[in-house]
Design an enzyme around this catalytic site. Structure first.
Site, PDB file in Angstrom:
ATOM      1  N   ASN A 269      -5.649 -27.950  44.823  1.00  0.00           N
ATOM      2  CA  ASN A 269      -4.232 -27.825  44.453  1.00  0.00           C
ATOM      3  C   ASN A 269      -4.124 -27.085  43.123  1.00  0.00           C
ATOM      4  O   ASN A 269      -3.423 -26.081  43.008  1.00  0.00           O
ATOM      5  CB  ASN A 269      -3.572 -29.197  44.325  1.00  0.00           C
ATOM      6  CG  ASN A 269      -3.594 -29.968  45.625  1.00  0.00           C
ATOM      7  OD1 ASN A 269      -3.828 -29.388  46.681  1.00  0.00           O
ATOM      8  ND2 ASN A 269      -3.365 -31.258  45.562  1.00  0.00           N
TER       9      ASN A 269
ATOM     10  N   GLU B 261     -11.512 -26.899  39.354  1.00  0.00           N
ATOM     11  CA  GLU B 261     -10.096 -26.622  39.624  1.00  0.00           C
ATOM     12  C   GLU B 261      -9.514 -25.613  38.645  1.00  0.00           C
ATOM     13  O   GLU B 261      -8.341 -25.267  38.722  1.00  0.00           O
ATOM     14  CB  GLU B 261      -9.287 -27.913  39.615  1.00  0.00           C
ATOM     15  CG  GLU B 261      -9.483 -28.750  38.370  1.00  0.00           C
ATOM     16  CD  GLU B 261      -8.799 -30.108  38.463  1.00  0.00           C
ATOM     17  OE1 GLU B 261      -7.887 -30.258  39.276  1.00  0.00           O
ATOM     18  OE2 GLU B 261      -9.197 -31.016  37.712  1.00  0.00           O
TER      19      GLU B 261
ATOM     20  N   GLY C  60     -10.805 -29.195  43.401  1.00  0.00           N
ATOM     21  CA  GLY C  60      -9.414 -29.638  43.376  1.00  0.00           C
ATOM     22  C   GLY C  60      -8.575 -28.430  43.708  1.00  0.00           C
ATOM     23  O   GLY C  60      -8.129 -27.689  42.841  1.00  0.00           O
TER      24      GLY C  60
ATOM     25  N   CYS D 178     -11.076 -31.999  47.578  1.00  0.00           N
ATOM     26  CA  CYS D 178     -10.170 -33.144  47.634  1.00  0.00           C
ATOM     27  C   CYS D 178      -8.719 -32.744  47.443  1.00  0.00           C
ATOM     28  O   CYS D 178      -7.868 -33.564  47.176  1.00  0.00           O
ATOM     29  CB  CYS D 178     -10.578 -34.199  46.614  1.00  0.00           C
ATOM     30  SG  CYS D 178     -10.501 -33.603  44.922  1.00  0.00           S
TER      31      CYS D 178
ATOM     32  N   ARG E 255       7.882  -7.986  80.099  1.00  0.00           N
ATOM     33  CA  ARG E 255       7.636  -9.319  79.557  1.00  0.00           C
ATOM     34  C   ARG E 255       6.725  -9.271  78.345  1.00  0.00           C
ATOM     35  O   ARG E 255       5.703  -8.606  78.344  1.00  0.00           O
ATOM     36  CB  ARG E 255       6.963 -10.190  80.629  1.00  0.00           C
ATOM     37  CG  ARG E 255       7.546 -10.038  81.999  1.00  0.00           C
ATOM     38  CD  ARG E 255       6.690 -10.732  83.049  1.00  0.00           C
ATOM     39  NE  ARG E 255       6.640 -12.164  82.867  1.00  0.00           N
ATOM     40  CZ  ARG E 255       5.831 -12.955  83.562  1.00  0.00           C
ATOM     41  NH1 ARG E 255       4.988 -12.444  84.449  1.00  0.00           N
ATOM     42  NH2 ARG E 255       5.838 -14.251  83.362  1.00  0.00           N
TER      43      ARG E 255
ATOM     44  N   HIS F 184      13.836 -26.496  77.387  1.00  0.00           N
ATOM     45  CA  HIS F 184      13.466 -25.985  76.063  1.00  0.00           C
ATOM     46  C   HIS F 184      13.135 -27.125  75.105  1.00  0.00           C
ATOM     47  O   HIS F 184      12.094 -27.129  74.449  1.00  0.00           O
ATOM     48  CB  HIS F 184      14.619 -25.153  75.498  1.00  0.00           C
ATOM     49  CG  HIS F 184      14.351 -24.638  74.120  1.00  0.00           C
ATOM     50  ND1 HIS F 184      14.737 -25.322  72.989  1.00  0.00           N
ATOM     51  CD2 HIS F 184      13.683 -23.548  73.694  1.00  0.00           C
ATOM     52  CE1 HIS F 184      14.340 -24.654  71.926  1.00  0.00           C
ATOM     53  NE2 HIS F 184      13.694 -23.578  72.326  1.00  0.00           N
TER      54      HIS F 184
HETATM   55  P1  ADP Z   1       8.261 -16.526  78.743  1.00  0.00           P
HETATM   56  O1  ADP Z   1       7.041 -16.023  78.078  1.00  0.00           O
HETATM   57  O2  ADP Z   1       9.365 -16.842  77.814  1.00  0.00           O
HETATM   58  O3  ADP Z   1       7.944 -17.624  79.724  1.00  0.00           O
HETATM   59  P2  ADP Z   1       8.238 -14.690  80.938  1.00  0.00           P
HETATM   60  O4  ADP Z   1       7.838 -13.313  80.659  1.00  0.00           O
HETATM   61  O5  ADP Z   1       7.206 -15.581  81.505  1.00  0.00           O
HETATM   62  O6  ADP Z   1       8.847 -15.317  79.599  1.00  0.00           O
HETATM   63  O7  ADP Z   1       9.476 -14.620  81.881  1.00  0.00           O
HETATM   64  C1  ADP Z   1      10.265 -15.733  82.147  1.00  0.00           C
HETATM   65  C2  ADP Z   1      10.500 -15.913  83.616  1.00  0.00           C
HETATM   66  O8  ADP Z   1      11.019 -14.733  84.193  1.00  0.00           O
HETATM   67  C3  ADP Z   1       9.272 -16.189  84.420  1.00  0.00           C
HETATM   68  O9  ADP Z   1       8.906 -17.524  84.389  1.00  0.00           O
HETATM   69  C4  ADP Z   1       9.704 -15.803  85.810  1.00  0.00           C
HETATM   70  O10 ADP Z   1      10.412 -16.855  86.401  1.00  0.00           O
HETATM   71  C5  ADP Z   1      10.646 -14.667  85.543  1.00  0.00           C
HETATM   72  N1  ADP Z   1       9.968 -13.409  85.834  1.00  0.00           N
HETATM   73  C6  ADP Z   1       9.241 -12.657  85.004  1.00  0.00           C
HETATM   74  N2  ADP Z   1       8.749 -11.582  85.638  1.00  0.00           N
HETATM   75  C7  ADP Z   1       9.178 -11.656  86.907  1.00  0.00           C
HETATM   76  C8  ADP Z   1       8.985 -10.853  88.057  1.00  0.00           C
HETATM   77  N3  ADP Z   1       8.266  -9.749  88.039  1.00  0.00           N
HETATM   78  N4  ADP Z   1       9.573 -11.259  89.197  1.00  0.00           N
HETATM   79  C9  ADP Z   1      10.322 -12.387  89.224  1.00  0.00           C
HETATM   80  N5  ADP Z   1      10.524 -13.173  88.179  1.00  0.00           N
HETATM   81  C10 ADP Z   1       9.963 -12.819  87.022  1.00  0.00           C
HETATM   82 MG    MG Z   2      -6.171 -31.294  39.503  1.00  0.00          MG
HETATM   83 MG    MG Z   3       6.636 -17.527  81.068  1.00  0.00          MG
END
Ligand code: ADP
Ligand code: MG
Ligand code: MG
Length: 877
Positions: free
Chosen positions: A772, A749, A770, A835, A93, A458
């Site tokens: 900018n 400026e 200034g 400014c 991760r 998302h």
């Molecule tokens: P993001 O930073 O995008 O949230 P993560 O690294 O948190 O990505 O991973 C996304 C998801 O993957 C986590 O929320 C979890 O549900 C799942 N995950 C990550 N590591 C594990 C793990 N060791 N066991 C089970 N699920 C995991």
């Molecule tokens: Mg100016």
């Molecule tokens: Mg996460």
């Protein structure tokens, strides 16, 4: 001693986020406070930086250290990587210092191959277990292919869809072990056809490739855009966390979830979140099935739920902030996979900060420090007009995923959103669901509306982060993205139709609902009061009209730092007189034209002084090149000729004569006064007469005009203009028998002015940067042209930010710092301000505090942001 690149979770803590990344540091912290975290290790951000330094390679030393830590992890967990009897599966991760949700990559179930799969199944006769194994396998192949080899998710999704269709089922959970086995096979074939090699079966190779991919994902385009928007330096790098998997997809007594300890949209103190049974990882946020609200977990998973509630309390008390958590339940047992201070809307941030103070969890200073000033922007945006809203009928409702009011024309994809915005249109992006590729489109839109997805989808998460209004999960919409239309409440909406959405209530309205300006009250007001207690910098505003000035005063401005007098000349009633002035041949003609302008300008200044109620007002004298004011239309030219008693040809000749090759470095600023002193005389009279009148009407105010001369680069030049101003002002004051003090200062400026600031300070009574122009002239490129090549500079990492948006502290900042020091060495009590656009940018404000400026001046709607940023700068000191 050699650098240490790996840390077991037991070796880290929350204070180590620079090294371990936020995720790694918090996994360690949760381990330390005894929470159930699968025990793995973190590869540091320094290893990432080293990877880039080594030309995108993990060097042998670091790789050897990683393998030692794999062994340690194997021992701790009593399982072995690639082992057929007791295989260890891991997740790999990403996790940077600052949270960048969804921007980088993660791979789950790593360590599987055909042999491991066969051995696992052989070791457990339960057919449900076989299903789980193949479910994990197909997920792993897909993620690895997508993240590591960049094959593209969609090919795999198409295969899943085809399988579901063949089996006549709607959801992935309905697929059987045999179906998933078949899918895993298809996935591997897909991989081979795209990559031209077999899917790697050696877990060590898989691990190496996955770590490399996570390092690489630091540099992916969406991460780069996100960093630029959030002031995260490229140099930080990401850490990598390698940890044993726990399986939410094991069976129906398992699942995975995300939750917040307080409502991230409103700040209300209640556990909020979603849980999905028999699922893994991203399933909850990706909307593959609709998750259950977290409270429902209490019935189906009573023990895990009770544990989780305890964990939530513990974490909030520990971090003293709202927590955003990711967790998994495997066979009824809870595992914590992530926690962090949760992202929240501006409204929620303010409420949470005030509540935490009231709950005795934090003090006012901490409250001031925990609000991201950039976030306030959303609160200062218009809201729906309450009356109009009441009268309107909602045609649909989704989740109020990110508050605010948005009204615009419908577009159906990110590219269109960007294109329409560039064409000056306001758009609402309507999509089935959003994905990270949609970021630029989401940024371009006034608001986002999705058909699918919950509060943690998302669209919802990203929109809240950007402060963009979002309504998610309006399932009543029948979407036809391909043909750019949808139906809702019996009506078909096409591309370009107007729609309004309310990100607080989730309501959707047909057509345009008018909006009104925001104001500061409630939690917002309380927090701003605290901020004002601690800040040292004053905050002024850039305003040219009483309306803007009043708005800025309401938002807390303590004066005007920049009134651009030329804006007043563009008024149709005045432009004629101003053009006569420009086209005059003789001083007498010019003075006659200026005499017409004088009373109007004086009235403008009086209105400004009235609006400011005795607070300081800095008036800058005429700055732009004159060609900006002359007519371009034939009929206007003819009218001007007639008014002046000149031929059209003569006027055209004069206009022609104003042409310059580099107008921004041409005949403008104080150079205009050097050639036409009459202009400064008129403006001085207007300022002083206005001040005298307003002072007379309000004996208790202290009206002290600040006259600011632009574009000075040389002491003698400034002195020449100042002498004209002083002679005129003193004569006016004397003639009126008034007693009024005034100051004549300059903009800094031009780099030469900064370099000779000690000289200039002999005459100039104040400085105002200034930035900018100063940025433009220090870099040697113009603001109007930089857009053409800055993109390439970002891509090549030469610049990480637009220096016109974020002050270049190294170069331009050095000039400022120097100028303040040199100026004050001559005139210790002089006030210095800024400014330019930078006056409202939080990191630039912090810099202004550091170099000891007296005030920052910014546009009215950025005043609260500057107030908060100034307080934070003072508190961080
Ligand atoms: P993001 O930073 O995008 O949230 P993560 O690294 O948190 O990505 O991973 C996304 C998801 O993957 C986590 O929320 C979890 O549900 C799942 N995950 C990550 N590591 C594990 C793990 N060791 N066991 C089970 N699920 C995991
Ligand atoms: Mg100016
Ligand atoms: Mg996460």
């Amino acid at each position: 001693m050699a650098k240490k690149y790996c840390y077991l979770f037991t070796e880290g803590n929350a204070g180590m986020r620079e090294l371990l990344g936020g995720k790694g540091a918090n996994l360690a912290e949760m381990t330390n406070i005894g929470l159930p975290v699968p025990q793995g290790f973190t590869i540091t951000t320094e290893a990432c930086t080293q990877y880039y330094e080594d030309g995108r390679k993990i060097n042998d030393g670091i790789m050897a250290e990683i393998m030692t830590y794999v062994e340690k992890m194997e021992q701790i967990n009593g399982k072995k990587f690639g082992d057929l009897k007791n295989p260890l599966l891991v997740s790999v991760r990403s996790g940077a210092r600052a949270s960048m949700p969804g921007m980088m990559d993660t791979i789950l179930n790593l360590g599987l191959n055909d042999d491991v799969v066969a051995a696992m199944i052989a070791g457990n006769p339960d057919p449900k277990f076989e299903r789980f194994v193949y479910d994990s396998y197909r997920r792993f192949i897909q993620m690895f292919s997508d993240v590591v080899m960049e094959v593209g998710k969609k090919y795999f999704e198409q295969l899943i869809d085809a399988m579901k269709e063949k089996k006549g089922v709607k959801f992935d959970v309905e697929l059987t072990a045999a179906d998933l086995k078949e899918l895993a096979k298809q996935f591997k074939a897909e991989y081979k056809s795209k990559i031209g090699a077999d899917f790697p079966s050696d877990p060590k190779v898989q691990l190496y490739e996955a770590i490399r991919a996570v390092f690489r994902s630091w540099d992916n385009p969406r991460a780069n855009v996100y960093r630029r928007d959030n002031d995260i330096p490229y140099s930080w790098g990401t850490a990598v966390n390698v940890m044993p998997m726990v399986f939410g997809n094991l069976n129906n007594n398992s699942g995975t979830g995300v939750a917040f300890t307080r409502d991230p949209a409103t700040g209300e103190k209640k556990l909020m979140g979603e849980f999905l049974v028999n699922a893994q990882g991203e399933d909850v946020v990706a909307g593959v099935r609709t998750p259950m609200p977290i409270a429902q977990m209490a019935e189906q998973f009573p023990e895990a739920y009770a544990d989780f509630v305890k964990v939530c309390d513990l974490l909030e008390n520990h971090y003293r902030d709202m927590q955003d958590m990711e967790f998994t339940v495997e066979n009824g047992k809870l595992y914590m996979l992530q926690c962090r201070n949760g992202k929240r809307t501006a409204q929620a941030a303010l409420k949470i900060a005030c509540d935490l103070v009231d709950e005795g969890m934090i003090d006012e200073k901490k409250a001031v420090l925990m609000i991201d000033p950039r976030n306030l922007d959303t609160l200062l945006h218009p809201q729906f007009d309450a009356k109009a809203l009441k009268a309107a009928n909602a045609i649909g409702k989704g989740l109020g995923a990110s508050p605010g009011a948005a009204c615009g024309q419908i577009v159906f994809n990110a590219d269109d959103a960007v294109a329409w915005k560039a064409a000056g249109k306001k758009v609402v992006l309507v999509r089935l669901e959003t994905s990270p590729e949609d970021i630029t489109g989401m940024k371009a839109a006034q608001g986002i509306l999705t058909v699918r997805g919950g509060m943690t989808s998302h669209a919802a998460v990203v929109a809240r982060g950007m402060g963009t209004c979002c309504v998610s999960g309006c399932g009543d919409i029948v979407m036809d993205e391909e043909n750019k239309k949808f139906t809702l409440a019996g009506k078909t909406f096409k591309e370009g139709d107007y729609i309004s959405i309310d990100g607080s209530t989730g309501n959707i309205y047909d057509g345009i609902i008018p909006t009104v300006d925001a104001s500061i009250s409630g939690y917002f007001g309380r927090l701003m009061e605290w901020a004002d207690k601690y800040r040292k910098l004053q905050v002024r505003t850039n305003a040219d009209t009483p309306r803007d000035a009043k708005k800025a005063r309401e938002l807390g401005a303590e004066g005007i730092g920049l009134c651009r007098t030329e804006h007043m000349f563009f008024d149709p009633a005045r432009i004629t007189a101003f053009r006569e002035m420009i086209c005059a041949d003789t001083v007498a003609e010019r003075e006659a034209a200026l005499a017409k302008i004088l009373p109007m300008q004086q009235a403008d200044f009086e209105a400004l002084y009235e609006a400011l109620e005795g607070c300081p007002v800095t008036i800058r004298f005429l700055d732009p090149p004159l060609h900006e004011f002359v007519p371009t239309e034939e009929n206007e030219i003819a009218a001007l000729a007639k008014a002046q008693g000149k031929s059209v040809e003569t006027i055209k000749g004069i206009i022609q004569g104003l042409h310059e090759s580099n107008p921004m470095m041409g005949h403008r600023g104080c150079r205009l006064t050097v050639t036409y002193p009459e202009i400064a005389v008129m403006q001085t009279k207007a300022v002083i007469r206005a001040a005298i009148n307003v002072q007379k009407a309000h004996a208790d105010w202290n009206v002290k005009p600040e006259i600011m001369i632009p574009l000075v680069g040389e002491l003698k030049e400034f002195k020449y203009v100042k002498d004209i101003v002083v002679a005129t002002a003193d004569a006016e004051i004397k003639a009126a028998g008034a007693k009024i003090a005034y100051e004549v200062g300059t903009m800094i400026e031009i780099p030469r002015a900064a370099l000779t600031a000690d000289e200039i300070a002999k005459e100039a009574e104040f400085f105002c940067f200034g930035t900018n122009d100063l940025t433009q002239m220090t870099f040697g490129f113009s603001r109007d042209d930089a857009g053409k090549f800055l993109g390439a500079y970002y891509d090549t990492k030469i610049y990480e930010n637009d220096p016109f948006a974020k002050l270049d502290q190294i170069g331009v900042g050095k000039l400022m710092d120097m100028a303040v020091k040199m100026g004050k060495s001559v005139r210790p009590d002089m006030h210095c301000g800024i400014c330019g656009e930078h006056g409202g940018d939080p990191t630039s404000v912090e810099f202004c505090h550091k170099i000891g400026l007296t005030y920052v001046s910014c546009s009215p709607f950025r005043v609260p942001i500057a107030r908060l940023a100034a307080a934070q700068a003072a508190l961080k000191d």
